[in-house]
Design a protein around this motif. Structure first.
Motif, mmCIF file in Angstrom:
data_model
loop_
_atom_site.group_PDB
_atom_site.id
_atom_site.type_symbol
_atom_site.label_atom_id
_atom_site.label_comp_id
_atom_site.label_asym_id
_atom_site.label_seq_id
_atom_site.Cartn_x
_atom_site.Cartn_y
_atom_site.Cartn_z
ATOM 1 N N THR A 1 0.825 -1.214 -0.001
ATOM 2 C CA THR A 1 0.085 -0.091 -0.045
ATOM 3 C C THR A 1 0.912 1.269 0.108
ATOM 4 O O THR A 1 0.447 2.260 -0.753
ATOM 5 C CB THR A 1 -0.989 -0.125 1.145
ATOM 6 O OG1 THR A 1 -1.799 -1.209 1.297
ATOM 7 C CG2 THR A 1 -1.888 1.156 1.131
ATOM 8 N N LYS B 1 -7.071 -5.963 -4.768
ATOM 9 C CA LYS B 1 -7.857 -4.390 -4.912
ATOM 10 C C LYS B 1 -8.147 -4.151 -6.246
ATOM 11 O O LYS B 1 -8.818 -3.317 -6.697
ATOM 12 C CB LYS B 1 -6.738 -3.707 -4.252
ATOM 13 C CG LYS B 1 -6.863 -3.620 -2.805
ATOM 14 C CD LYS B 1 -5.686 -2.627 -2.184
ATOM 15 C CE LYS B 1 -5.818 -2.331 -0.610
ATOM 16 N NZ LYS B 1 -4.805 -3.543 -0.096
ATOM 17 N N CYS C 1 -11.646 -4.392 -6.942
ATOM 18 C CA CYS C 1 -12.668 -4.025 -6.061
ATOM 19 C C CYS C 1 -13.220 -2.511 -6.488
ATOM 20 O O CYS C 1 -12.331 -1.928 -7.076
ATOM 21 C CB CYS C 1 -12.145 -4.020 -4.749
ATOM 22 S SG CYS C 1 -11.613 -5.715 -4.109
ATOM 23 N N CYS D 1 -11.958 0.733 -1.183
ATOM 24 C CA CYS D 1 -11.228 0.205 -0.235
ATOM 25 C C CYS D 1 -11.674 0.998 1.250
ATOM 26 O O CYS D 1 -12.186 2.081 1.129
ATOM 27 C CB CYS D 1 -9.794 0.314 -0.476
ATOM 28 S SG CYS D 1 -8.573 -0.563 0.851
ATOM 29 N N SER E 1 -4.647 -1.093 -8.844
ATOM 30 C CA SER E 1 -4.957 -1.070 -7.323
ATOM 31 C C SER E 1 -5.321 -0.015 -6.684
ATOM 32 O O SER E 1 -5.900 0.020 -5.702
ATOM 33 C CB SER E 1 -3.702 -1.947 -6.714
ATOM 34 O OG SER E 1 -2.570 -1.424 -6.850
ATOM 35 N N CYS F 1 -9.242 2.015 -6.072
ATOM 36 C CA CYS F 1 -10.232 1.611 -4.749
ATOM 37 C C CYS F 1 -9.846 2.393 -3.741
ATOM 38 O O CYS F 1 -10.793 2.797 -2.896
ATOM 39 C CB CYS F 1 -10.286 0.142 -4.556
ATOM 40 S SG CYS F 1 -8.959 -0.709 -3.785
#
Length: 309
Positions: A67, A120, A123, A126, A297, A300
């Protein structure tokens, strides 16, 4: 080399290598003491974007370092112990969730931050444990698939009853193992203490708590509360850190079993050796991600920010 000597060497090496050290709150005290920033995973990743340093050394688990790389792609991000993973983050994969999306295309996928970068990418938004209720409530979608933690998802479902929230069986094995019997035992042993728990615990535990919230939320509640005794229902290191910060109060772990083995893999020598590796140009565990993966990624997370997370 003593602990203090190693800490001093780490402080010297991080300046020499232009490295910022981020330590998750579940790390040991000796690591917290030499970190530039401490807190939960998302906060630390945001902190990394605000600090002008070439290198980021993350003391936590793999998805957290991922992240940080997603939010600071121009920086070199390292994980202090490359074996430190997260069972919850690895429970589901992108293929599995893509298949579910095909069956229910009108159901938006909400991913807990404790997921891999690959997952992610499929998706819609988040969330963190502190922002999950707010974000789900703010979404325009009425039908939600919340992954991977069914206990946090159930906590969100109880607080956002107007939405159709589907859950899958998954979550943090450490928090999920806490039982209502352990709550009753801790209450009996410390009748004057407030019970503070993480929503990754099962519903029977969170419903019995005086406060349920993120790690940062638990720590802030305890710091500001007028109460003097607390039972801490999250990783045992949090009770230890709070005891250092608030020596006039008493903190009791809800159970001695609330210990994350992956978080405990990272040691002070790992931090020291990583910095030596960064200095020498080899030997440190670097997070390498393709630009396409980062771009897909991070969407989200950007949506979470847009919704006020």
């Amino acid at each position: 080399m003593t602990i203090n000597e190693m800490q001093n060497e780490i402080l010297r090496l991080k300046k020499e290598t232009d490295t910022v050290i981020l330590a998750h709150s579940y790390q040991g005290r000796e690591i917290i003491e030499i970190a530039d920033c401490t807190g939960d995973s998302y906060k630390l990743s945001v902190d990394a974007t605000r600090i002008d340093a070439q290198n980021v050394l993350f003391c936590g688990v793999h998805f957290m370092a991922e992240t940080a790389k997603m939010l600071s792609p121009q920086k070199r991000v390292y994980l202090a112990n490359g074996d430190a993973g997260c069972p919850m983050a690895e429970q589901m994969d992108a293929e599995m969730i893509s298949c579910l999306k095909e069956k229910e295309p009108d159901r938006a996928v909400v991913a807990y931050i404790n997921t891999t970068a690959s997952l992610k990418t499929v998706c819609d938004v988040c969330v963190t444990s502190s922002s999950a209720v707010k974000i789900v409530r703010a979404m325009k979608n009425d039908k939600i698939l919340f992954i991977p933690d069914c206990n946090l998802g159930e906590y969100v479902r109880r607080n956002v009853p107007e939405k159709d929230i589907k859950l899958l069986q998954g979550g943090c094995p450490v928090h999920a193992a806490v039982t209502a019997a352990e709550v009753r035992k801790a209450r009996a042993e410390h009748p004057d203490a407030l019970l503070l728990v993480h929503p990754e615990c099962i519903p029977e535990v969170t419903e019995a708590a005086d406060y349920a919230g993120s790690t940062s939320g638990i720590m802030n509640f305890a710091r500001k509360s007028d109460a003097h005794e607390f039972i801490i229902g999250t990783e045992t290191s949090i009770a230890e850190h709070l005891q250092y910060e608030c020596p006039d109060k008493k903190f009791y772990p809800l159970t001695k079993n609330l210990m994350c083995r992956n978080m405990k893999l990272t040691t002070l020598p790992d931090v020291y050796n990583s910095l030596i590796g960064i200095k020498n140009g080899s030997g440190a565990f670097e997070i390498i991600m393709e630009e396409k993966l980062i771009a897909e990624s991070v969407k989200c997370i950007n949506e979470m920010i847009r919704l006020g997370g």
